[in-house]
Write an enzyme that holds these catalytic residues in place. Structure first.
Site, PDB file in Angstrom:
ATOM      1  N   SER A  65       0.820  -1.217   0.000  1.00  0.00           N
ATOM      2  CA  SER A  65       0.000   0.000   0.000  1.00  0.00           C
ATOM      3  C   SER A  65       0.853   1.266   0.000  1.00  0.00           C
ATOM      4  O   SER A  65       0.346   2.359  -0.219  1.00  0.00           O
ATOM      5  CB  SER A  65      -0.924   0.013   1.215  1.00  0.00           C
ATOM      6  N   CYS A 104      -8.989  -1.846   4.195  1.00  0.00           N
ATOM      7  CA  CYS A 104      -8.282  -0.674   3.669  1.00  0.00           C
ATOM      8  C   CYS A 104      -8.682  -0.360   2.217  1.00  0.00           C
ATOM      9  O   CYS A 104      -9.792   0.096   2.005  1.00  0.00           O
ATOM     10  CB  CYS A 104      -6.786  -0.830   3.864  1.00  0.00           C
ATOM     11  N   HIS A 162      -6.213  -1.870  10.008  1.00  0.00           N
ATOM     12  CA  HIS A 162      -5.590  -3.168   9.693  1.00  0.00           C
ATOM     13  C   HIS A 162      -5.715  -4.153  10.847  1.00  0.00           C
ATOM     14  O   HIS A 162      -4.874  -4.157  11.745  1.00  0.00           O
ATOM     15  CB  HIS A 162      -4.116  -2.960   9.324  1.00  0.00           C
ATOM     16  N   GLU A 203      -5.059  -7.172  10.917  1.00  0.00           N
ATOM     17  CA  GLU A 203      -3.957  -8.153  10.966  1.00  0.00           C
ATOM     18  C   GLU A 203      -2.753  -7.593  11.724  1.00  0.00           C
ATOM     19  O   GLU A 203      -1.780  -8.318  11.940  1.00  0.00           O
ATOM     20  CB  GLU A 203      -3.548  -8.556   9.547  1.00  0.00           C
TER      21      GLU A 203
HETATM   22  N1  LIG Z   1      -3.473   0.395   3.037  1.00  0.00           N
HETATM   23  C1  LIG Z   1      -4.319   0.599   2.044  1.00  0.00           C
HETATM   24  O1  LIG Z   1      -4.966  -0.319   1.535  1.00  0.00           O
HETATM   25  C2  LIG Z   1      -4.377   2.002   1.503  1.00  0.00           C
HETATM   26  C3  LIG Z   1      -5.572   2.290   0.637  1.00  0.00           C
HETATM   27  C4  LIG Z   1      -5.401   3.507  -0.258  1.00  0.00           C
HETATM   28  N2  LIG Z   1      -4.347   3.310  -1.199  1.00  0.00           N
HETATM   29  C5  LIG Z   1      -5.171   4.753   0.581  1.00  0.00           C
HETATM   30  O2  LIG Z   1      -4.096   5.265   0.599  1.00  0.00           O
HETATM   31  O3  LIG Z   1      -6.068   5.215   1.242  1.00  0.00           O
END
Ligand SMILES: NC(=O)CC[C@H](N)C(=O)O
Length: 383
Positions: free
Chosen positions: A52, A275, A359, A361
């Site tokens: 990400s 996310c 998150h 996890e």
């Molecule tokens: N950790 C992610 O999945 C980020 C989701 C998306 N790219 C954001 O920046 O908000």
């Protein structure tokens, strides 16, 4: 640390012309990206390898980074995905029984540039004030910098808005995921036998999410981000998981949303998103996403569960957010951030389709939100 008079070997240029000089480590060369800050005190290896973070350079606000080295087990994906790193103190010689390599060597081997020895508090303030700035980061052992060119490169970076990056980090083809989570949070039962067939759509999935699904009793098949509804259904899943991932959700939504909409209209399958997966689900039900000023990146973010009133301490990494004002009827806001009130979770009122911005996890981070994996498994038990 080099002596104060030593010539700087790295330079970070912000698009507004601000320059930070420091000591380079990792790869040499130059890179451009969006700059964010992460407040986690540990887990720099997991952070640097979180897909990400594609397109972003991470400033670590915790000053001691690199002192436990890196090891072969903590990668969230095969290579560092963050474009570079910024730290306050130069990493010292690592000291940890798990360390297999020094952070600088690991970054160099993977072509990632880092700068140390700069005032990360001043830089973090600039990020908060300007909103995630576009930057150029250069590392030259001879210390030759064309600062005008660097600022121009920072200005030339197009930014993450409108950018689909999931295609850069998704898997090339489908595969089965079998590895379990190593440590299991207290009070949870690890399921040794798979009970549910789950398709995980990979927009840039972290490995520990897949481990958590496997350990919650899921037989996980990972599909590329471009998987169509028919691709997903060909695996006869009991539930579908939508992963985290980089970039602008609206851009990835162009191909991901139609698949999810078919899941919602043509099946009754449980769906769970994390996310970017959360943002994909929100877009699929008709909500909108917005770019945040400087996002949420850390491991101590309080999130309120609106059903129970309980506060979870969570791991976060996002620069976009679901605009809760745009959630349609029948979609409930289940979690909010206690830092800024932004949306952190949704659920369909009438079926087990839900997602969160944070998150569960962890990796790195607290495990308060782990119950969401069990909830997903339980919703497949009930289906
Ligand atoms: N950790 C992610 O999945 C980020 C989701 C998306 N790219 C954001 O920046 O908000």
């Amino acid at each position: 640390m080099p002596a104060a008079h030593a010539r700087p070997t790295a330079c970070l240029a912000l698009a507004d012309g601000t320059l930070f000089y420091g000591t380079g480590f990792g790869a040499t060369g130059q890179t451009t990206a969006e700059l964010c800050f992460n407040t986690a005190m540990s887990g720099y290896q997991e952070i640097m390898t979180d897909p990400s973070y594609a397109g972003q350079i991470v400033t670590f606000t915790f000053p001691h980074i690199g002192n436990v080295g890196v090891n072969p087990d903590d990668d969230e994906t095969g290579d560092p995905v963050a474009a570079g790193m910024v730290v306050k103190w130069m990493p010292t010689q690592s000291s940890n029984w798990r360390a297999a390599q020094e952070l600088g060597d690991w970054l160099a081997a993977r072509g990632r540039i880092a700068i140390g020895g700069i005032d990360t508090r001043r830089l973090t303030r600039a990020i908060r004030q300007q909103g995630a700035p576009h930057v150029a980061l250069a590392h030259d052992p001879d210390g030759n910098f064309d600062t005008e060119a660097l600022v121009a490169a920072a200005r030339g970076f197009p930014g993450l808005e409108g950018l689909d990056l999931a295609l850069d980090v998704t898997c090339a083809q489908s595969y089965r995921w079998d590895e379990m989570r190593w440590a299991w949070p207290e009070g949870y039962q690890r399921q040794e036998q798979a009970r549910h067939k789950v398709v995980a759509v990979d927009y840039g999935a972290k490995r520990n999410i897949l481990r958590c699904l496997a350990s919650a009793g899921c037989e996980v098949t990972v599909l590329p981000a471009t998987a169509t509804f028919d691709d997903v259904m060909a695996h006869e899943p009991d539930g579908v998981f939508l992963s985290n991932g980089p970039g602008d959700p609206a851009a990835t939504g162009a191909y991901a949303v139609p698949m999810i909409q078919r899941l919602l209209s043509d099946t009754k399958l449980p769906v769970f998103g994390i996310c970017l997966g959360h943002q994909m689900l929100a877009l699929a039900v008709g909500a909108k996403t917005i770019k945040m000023n400087h996002g949420h990146h850390g491991a101590n973010h309080p999130v309120k569960d609106m059903d129970t009133g309980k506060v979870e301490i969570t791991s976060m990494n996002h620069g976009f957010a679901v605009d809760s004002q745009t959630l349609p009827q029948g979609v409930l806001e289940t979690h909010i951030s206690l830092f800024d009130g932004s949306n952190c979770g949704i659920r369909l009122a009438d079926r087990p389709v839900f997602s969160v911005q944070h998150h569960p996890e962890a990796s790195p981070g607290p495990q308060d939100s782990f119950y969401l994996f069990e909830r997903f498994a339980a919703s497949m038990d009930a289906a």
